[in-house]
Design an enzyme around this catalytic site. Structure first.
Site, mmCIF file in Angstrom:
data_model
loop_
_atom_site.group_PDB
_atom_site.id
_atom_site.type_symbol
_atom_site.label_atom_id
_atom_site.label_comp_id
_atom_site.label_asym_id
_atom_site.label_seq_id
_atom_site.Cartn_x
_atom_site.Cartn_y
_atom_site.Cartn_z
ATOM 1 N N HIS A 158 0.847 -1.203 0.000
ATOM 2 C CA HIS A 158 0.000 0.000 0.000
ATOM 3 C C HIS A 158 0.877 1.245 0.000
ATOM 4 O O HIS A 158 1.744 1.407 0.872
ATOM 5 C CB HIS A 158 -0.943 -0.012 1.199
ATOM 6 C CG HIS A 158 -2.068 -0.999 1.044
ATOM 7 N ND1 HIS A 158 -2.543 -1.773 2.077
ATOM 8 C CD2 HIS A 158 -2.792 -1.330 -0.059
ATOM 9 C CE1 HIS A 158 -3.526 -2.529 1.617
ATOM 10 N NE2 HIS A 158 -3.694 -2.287 0.325
ATOM 11 N N ARG A 160 0.669 4.424 0.732
ATOM 12 C CA ARG A 160 0.788 5.443 1.777
ATOM 13 C C ARG A 160 1.363 4.911 3.084
ATOM 14 O O ARG A 160 1.574 5.687 4.023
ATOM 15 C CB ARG A 160 -0.580 6.053 2.048
ATOM 16 C CG ARG A 160 -1.614 5.068 2.575
ATOM 17 C CD ARG A 160 -2.978 5.721 2.557
ATOM 18 N NE ARG A 160 -4.065 4.834 2.953
ATOM 19 C CZ ARG A 160 -5.353 5.175 2.893
ATOM 20 N NH1 ARG A 160 -5.701 6.361 2.451
ATOM 21 N NH2 ARG A 160 -6.293 4.330 3.274
ATOM 22 N N ARG A 213 -3.209 4.959 -1.939
ATOM 23 C CA ARG A 213 -3.083 3.600 -1.385
ATOM 24 C C ARG A 213 -2.780 2.556 -2.468
ATOM 25 O O ARG A 213 -2.066 1.588 -2.233
ATOM 26 C CB ARG A 213 -4.431 3.285 -0.701
ATOM 27 C CG ARG A 213 -4.716 1.823 -0.393
ATOM 28 C CD ARG A 213 -6.095 1.721 0.258
ATOM 29 N NE ARG A 213 -6.549 0.359 0.402
ATOM 30 C CZ ARG A 213 -6.370 -0.384 1.492
ATOM 31 N NH1 ARG A 213 -5.711 0.096 2.526
ATOM 32 N NH2 ARG A 213 -6.827 -1.614 1.555
ATOM 33 N N ARG A 230 -6.282 -6.727 -2.701
ATOM 34 C CA ARG A 230 -7.592 -7.299 -3.050
ATOM 35 C C ARG A 230 -7.500 -7.996 -4.410
ATOM 36 O O ARG A 230 -8.487 -8.436 -4.949
ATOM 37 C CB ARG A 230 -8.668 -6.194 -3.142
ATOM 38 C CG ARG A 230 -8.843 -5.338 -1.903
ATOM 39 C CD ARG A 230 -9.481 -6.117 -0.753
ATOM 40 N NE ARG A 230 -9.694 -5.253 0.404
ATOM 41 C CZ ARG A 230 -8.758 -4.949 1.307
ATOM 42 N NH1 ARG A 230 -7.546 -5.465 1.193
ATOM 43 N NH2 ARG A 230 -9.037 -4.162 2.323
ATOM 44 N N HIS A 282 2.353 -4.188 6.702
ATOM 45 C CA HIS A 282 1.467 -3.044 6.424
ATOM 46 C C HIS A 282 1.499 -2.087 7.619
ATOM 47 O O HIS A 282 2.121 -2.348 8.641
ATOM 48 C CB HIS A 282 0.025 -3.524 6.229
ATOM 49 C CG HIS A 282 -0.210 -4.199 4.917
ATOM 50 N ND1 HIS A 282 -0.964 -3.647 3.921
ATOM 51 C CD2 HIS A 282 0.223 -5.389 4.435
ATOM 52 C CE1 HIS A 282 -0.996 -4.452 2.878
ATOM 53 N NE2 HIS A 282 -0.286 -5.531 3.166
ATOM 54 N N SER A 283 0.806 -0.965 7.455
ATOM 55 C CA SER A 283 0.551 -0.115 8.603
ATOM 56 C C SER A 283 -0.795 0.555 8.353
ATOM 57 O O SER A 283 -1.170 0.733 7.197
ATOM 58 C CB SER A 283 1.663 0.916 8.770
ATOM 59 O OG SER A 283 1.417 2.079 8.009
ATOM 60 N N GLU A 357 0.400 -5.253 10.981
ATOM 61 C CA GLU A 357 0.043 -3.839 10.845
ATOM 62 C C GLU A 357 0.850 -3.111 11.912
ATOM 63 O O GLU A 357 0.573 -3.211 13.108
ATOM 64 C CB GLU A 357 -1.458 -3.620 11.109
ATOM 65 C CG GLU A 357 -2.382 -4.289 10.116
ATOM 66 C CD GLU A 357 -2.563 -3.501 8.807
ATOM 67 O OE1 GLU A 357 -2.029 -2.376 8.698
ATOM 68 O OE2 GLU A 357 -3.235 -4.037 7.918
HETATM 69 O O1 0X9 Z 1 -7.115 -3.588 4.210
HETATM 70 C C1 0X9 Z 1 -6.013 -4.131 4.122
HETATM 71 O O2 0X9 Z 1 -5.574 -4.580 3.079
HETATM 72 C C2 0X9 Z 1 -5.155 -4.278 5.376
HETATM 73 N N1 0X9 Z 1 -5.225 -3.124 6.188
HETATM 74 S S1 0X9 Z 1 -4.525 -1.732 5.678
HETATM 75 O O3 0X9 Z 1 -4.869 -0.687 6.599
HETATM 76 N N2 0X9 Z 1 -2.965 -1.903 5.723
HETATM 77 O O4 0X9 Z 1 -4.952 -1.470 4.339
HETATM 78 C C3 0X9 Z 1 -5.643 -5.491 6.147
HETATM 79 C C4 0X9 Z 1 -5.287 -6.714 5.445
HETATM 80 C C5 0X9 Z 1 -5.731 -7.950 6.080
HETATM 81 N N3 0X9 Z 1 -6.277 -8.784 5.130
HETATM 82 C C6 0X9 Z 1 -5.597 -9.456 4.186
HETATM 83 N N4 0X9 Z 1 -4.316 -9.585 4.228
HETATM 84 N N5 0X9 Z 1 -6.301 -9.999 3.229
HETATM 85 ZN ZN ZN Z 2 -1.968 -1.862 3.964
#
Ligand code: 0X9
Ligand code: ZN
Length: 428
Positions: A158, A160, A213, A230, A282-283, A357
């Site tokens: 991501h 940002r 993002r 996704r 991630h964060s 995260e």
């Molecule tokens: O929404 C996301 O992709 C992740 N959070 S973020 O704030 N970094 O965007 C959570 C991801 C958890 N789910 C998966 N890895 N599928």
């Molecule tokens: Zn992320």
């Protein structure tokens, strides 16, 4: 998405579960950017809202007596100041530092320099190119010729989440340049670390739009980008992903429509038999997340994965006092299909895949003030190391138990052997 002129950042403090549910309801399906949506009260919701929708939103909060404060009243001005403070001066190429954010070309220069300096330990591999033609590079670190297995770490999915590539670089730096301090146990693994999965998005976030993002591919209808987390080809298109090209969780037209996610998918599939642990950094949110993310049904290894996650969280807590929560995304955050960790376990059959995260800092959470970067990424590394060790124990435990109790015949023989020993003892 995304234009920030006159956008505001709201910090909202729901006090009851009812208020949390209300917030989740009114924010889903609207063009708000929900930066953080906790599932428990006493935590702060963070939402960015454009000028046309601010009045209605504030009225809704007031009507429900939900406390809030506007923590950034104009995102454009905020980031102008932020960029002026962090400066855009680049370092000497090839150097790494953790008191500022390295840009794409600095990251690559560092990767090249470090492998040149330690050719017997590390090599660089270009895994492919991003949509805009940037190289996506991974570093392979190998201390021995007979490694136990491979550990894969990726960052910068991501755009940002600026602490994420920094954390991956921190790990590369420690594994290669501070190897005298690396635990001998960790040296028994091979490592593949890919710090910047989405270089186009990252550069765009540094130069044009700090809240960006997604990737930067052009979509039907004129919007840009796909949410790479996704876009993986496992249960693609289920809950928690959008089919609207202009939304922040857009899954793409087809699974692996994006080079950037396909590169990670190909890497994981190529390591099917050898990789024992995959981490996607991630964060933010201070979570340790494991599959499934697409459904709230528990994966068969749920208990083991939870133990691994809790081990990571307690290692961090004992070392720094920071509190992380371990769980599956639908339980602690939200469901999200088409993500990297579900693909790693569901398709590539890797026994353990984790999204960490990192802790957020600064008003947005995504752009920690430079002085806080090092503490945040150090925390991440502590958690990851502890989880690698625990995963190793779990895998060996499972394998050994599997050996003893594996087949029905073995279980019967084991039972007969116990009864025989007891009888012999009584007769003795
Ligand atoms: O929404 C996301 O992709 C992740 N959070 S973020 O704030 N970094 O965007 C959570 C991801 C958890 N789910 C998966 N890895 N599928
Ligand atoms: Zn992320």
């Amino acid at each position: 998405m995304y234009y920030i002129f006159r956008y505001k950042l709201y910090d909202i403090h729901p006090k009851t579960m009812e208020q949390i549910d209300y917030l989740r309801n009114i924010t889903s399906g609207r063009s708000y950017d929900v930066l953080f949506a906790p599932k428990t009260s006493n935590e702060t919701f963070k939402i960015v809202i454009g000028p046309d929708q601010q009045e209605r939103f504030q009225q809704e909060l007031q009507r429900k007596s939900i406390d809030f404060k506007i923590s950034i009243s104009n995102l454009t001005e905020y980031f102008q100041r932020f960029f002026a403070e962090i400066g855009d001066e680049k370092h000497q190429f090839g150097e790494v530092s953790f008191d500022r954010y390295l840009r794409y070309d600095e990251i690559n220069a560092y990767l090249h320099r470090v492998v040149e300096k330690f050719p017997y330990l590390a090599r660089i591999e270009t895994m492919g190119k991003s949509y805009e033609g940037r190289n996506i590079n991974a570093v392979h670190v190998s201390y021995s010729i007979s490694a136990l297995s491979v550990i894969v770490i990726i960052g910068g999915v991501h755009a940002r989440e600026w602490a994420s590539p920094a954390c991956a670089l921190y790990i590369i730096h420690h594994l290669i340049e501070e190897s005298s301090e690396v635990d001998g146990f960790l040296m028994r693994f091979d490592w593949i670390i890919l710090p910047l999965t989405n270089p186009d998005g990252y550069e765009y976030a540094h130069t044009k739009q700090p809240m960006w993002r997604m990737s930067r591919s052009r979509q039907n209808g004129g919007c840009y980008g796909v949410d790479l987390n996704r876009n993986f080809n496992f249960k693609w298109g289920r809950s928690g992903s959008s089919h609207h090209p202009c939304e922040n969780t857009y899954r793409g037209e087809t699974p692996f429509s994006e080079n950037e996610s396909k590169i990670i998918g190909t890497l994981l599939m190529s390591l099917k038999e050898n990789c024992s642990f995959f981490v996607d950094i991630h964060s933010f949110g201070s979570f340790i997340l494991f599959p499934w993310a697409y459904t709230n049904k528990h994966i068969s290894r749920y208990k083991l994965l939870k133990q691994i996650g809790v081990t990571g969280a307690s290692a961090i807590f004992h070392a720094t006092g920071a509190q992380f929560e371990a769980g599956i995304p639908p339980d602690v955050l939200y469901a999200a299909s088409g993500g990297s960790i579900d693909y790693a376990m569901g398709k590539a059959k890797i026994p353990c895949a984790i999204t960490i995260e990192l802790r957020g800092a600064g008003p947005t959470g995504f752009h920690p003030p430079p002085g806080e970067i090092e503490d945040i990424i150090h925390e991440g590394w502590i958690g990851i190391k502890a989880m690698i060790a625990k995963n190793h124990l779990v895998l060996n435990g499972v394998i050994n138990l599997g050996r003893v109790f594996g087949s029905v015949l073995q279980r019967k023989l084991f039972f007969v052997w116990i009864v025989r020993s007891l009888i012999l003892q009584v007769l003795d």
